[in-house]
Design a protein around this motif. Structure first.
Motif, PDB file in Angstrom:
ATOM      1  N   UNK A 138       0.835  -1.205   0.000  1.00  0.00           N
ATOM      2  CA  UNK A 138       0.000   0.000   0.000  1.00  0.00           C
ATOM      3  C   UNK A 138       0.869   1.253   0.000  1.00  0.00           C
ATOM      4  N   UNK A 139       1.901   1.243   0.816  1.00  0.00           N
ATOM      5  CA  UNK A 139       2.782   2.410   0.884  1.00  0.00           C
ATOM      6  C   UNK A 139       3.533   2.603  -0.426  1.00  0.00           C
ATOM      7  N   UNK A 140       4.018   1.505  -0.978  1.00  0.00           N
ATOM      8  CA  UNK A 140       4.728   1.611  -2.246  1.00  0.00           C
ATOM      9  C   UNK A 140       3.812   2.143  -3.344  1.00  0.00           C
ATOM     10  N   UNK A 141       2.519   1.817  -3.244  1.00  0.00           N
ATOM     11  CA  UNK A 141       1.553   2.307  -4.221  1.00  0.00           C
ATOM     12  C   UNK A 141       1.132   3.749  -4.002  1.00  0.00           C
ATOM     13  N   UNK A 142       1.681   4.399  -2.972  1.00  0.00           N
ATOM     14  CA  UNK A 142       1.413   5.812  -2.757  1.00  0.00           C
ATOM     15  C   UNK A 142       0.490   6.142  -1.608  1.00  0.00           C
ATOM     16  N   UNK A 143       0.031   5.134  -0.858  1.00  0.00           N
ATOM     17  CA  UNK A 143      -0.840   5.426   0.271  1.00  0.00           C
ATOM     18  C   UNK A 143       0.003   5.754   1.509  1.00  0.00           C
ATOM     19  N   UNK A 144      -0.211   6.914   2.146  1.00  0.00           N
ATOM     20  CA  UNK A 144       0.458   7.194   3.424  1.00  0.00           C
ATOM     21  C   UNK A 144      -0.136   6.305   4.512  1.00  0.00           C
ATOM     22  N   UNK A 145       0.709   5.581   5.218  1.00  0.00           N
ATOM     23  CA  UNK A 145       0.251   4.669   6.275  1.00  0.00           C
ATOM     24  C   UNK A 145       1.088   4.896   7.537  1.00  0.00           C
ATOM     25  N   UNK A 146       0.436   5.368   8.593  1.00  0.00           N
ATOM     26  CA  UNK A 146       1.082   5.488   9.899  1.00  0.00           C
ATOM     27  C   UNK A 146       0.537   4.397  10.804  1.00  0.00           C
ATOM     28  N   UNK A 147       1.264   4.112  11.894  1.00  0.00           N
ATOM     29  CA  UNK A 147       0.767   3.155  12.875  1.00  0.00           C
ATOM     30  C   UNK A 147       0.732   3.817  14.252  1.00  0.00           C
ATOM     31  N   UNK A 148      -0.089   3.227  15.139  1.00  0.00           N
ATOM     32  CA  UNK A 148      -0.289   3.870  16.445  1.00  0.00           C
ATOM     33  C   UNK A 148      -0.654   2.831  17.500  1.00  0.00           C
ATOM     34  N   UNK A 149      -0.090   3.023  18.706  1.00  0.00           N
ATOM     35  CA  UNK A 149      -0.484   2.243  19.876  1.00  0.00           C
ATOM     36  C   UNK A 149      -0.850   3.228  20.979  1.00  0.00           C
ATOM     37  N   UNK A 150      -2.027   3.045  21.541  1.00  0.00           N
ATOM     38  CA  UNK A 150      -2.546   3.993  22.521  1.00  0.00           C
ATOM     39  C   UNK A 150      -2.051   3.705  23.933  1.00  0.00           C
TER      40      UNK A 150
END
Length: 247
Positions: A138-150
């Motif tokens: 997905x990222x390589x295809x141009x989608x910005x992807x962040x991750x998060x732990x609360x």
């Protein structure tokens, strides 16, 4: 930090593809027996990572014993907030959770920014590796992807690799992360090969080799202990697991 502030901070724009460093040589990991990389502790929280040449491994043709009352699939939820989607995974990483996760990714509009929120005790390595590859694709295809732990949640075992697949990687200071040697679901045994593959995968996703060596020195990948650190400690240690602490 609000989601809108997070979006501004990330920039959610160009250049992310250059940050992706997926270990393509490790793509064959999913062909290994479905090892279970699962903490003995009850479920906790979730997080992000990075990419390059990507091979997305084929999903298993049908549910296996991995999807069972003993190993229930992680719950998946989607929350669209303005121009950003938050996709939350809560529970065990199984082949069933993998299918739900990949389906959710494919259902998103092209290039729509995504935050993956994790709360997980880990799960099956083959499913986890394919989920990582899907995020990297997905990222390589141009989608910005962040991750998060609360705050108050944890990301353990296989979850740490999935967390590392995003960038930036956000976590509350007291969010907890755990790594260890993966174990086979059938007999609870670990193998040097599967452990080395896990370690190499973490490094390929951005984990600091120096930090990995410190974890090894303390028995973190020996099979004798689960190695745990809070997000603020990881940040102070230069582990490059958490890139941004939430306040």
């Amino acid at each position: 930090m609000s989601l809108r502030s997070l979006v501004r901070k990330v920039g959610f724009g160009g250049g992310l593809g250059a940050l992706l460093i997926a270990g393509a040589a490790l793509g064959h990991a999913a062909t290994q027996p479905d090892g279970l990389s699962l903490s003995p502790v009850t479920p906790s929280a979730i997080t992000p990572s990075t990419v390059a040449p990507v091979i997305v491994n084929p999903a298993p043709p049908a549910p296996s014993a991995a999807s069972s009352p003993e190993f229930p699939d992680a719950a998946m939820s989607r929350n669209d907030q303005g121009d950003v989607t938050v996709l939350r995974l809560d529970g065990i990483i199984t082949p069933g959770a993998e299918r739900s996760f990949v389906d959710a990714l494919h259902a998103l509009p092209a290039r729509r920014p995504l935050v993956i929120e994790l709360s997980s005790p880990g799960g099956f390595t083959a499913a986890g590796y394919r989920m990582i590859d899907a995020v990297l694709a997905e990222r390589k295809g141009g989608r910005p992807v962040a991750t998060r732990v609360r705050d108050g949640e944890s990301c353990e075992s296989m979850c740490v690799g999935l967390y590392l697949a995003g960038y930036p990687r956000y976590a509350a200071p007291r969010a907890e992360f755990m790594v260890h040697a993966p174990r086979m679901a059938e007999n609870g045994r670990m193998t040097m090969r599967s452990t080395q593959m896990m370690v190499e995968r973490l490094v390929s996703l951005g984990a600091s080799p120096a930090w990995i060596q410190r974890v090894k020195a303390e028995g973190g990948f020996s099979g004798a202990r689960d190695y745990r650190e809070t997000a603020d400690r990881l940040s102070a240690d230069g582990a490059n697991i958490v890139t941004d602490l939430l306040h």
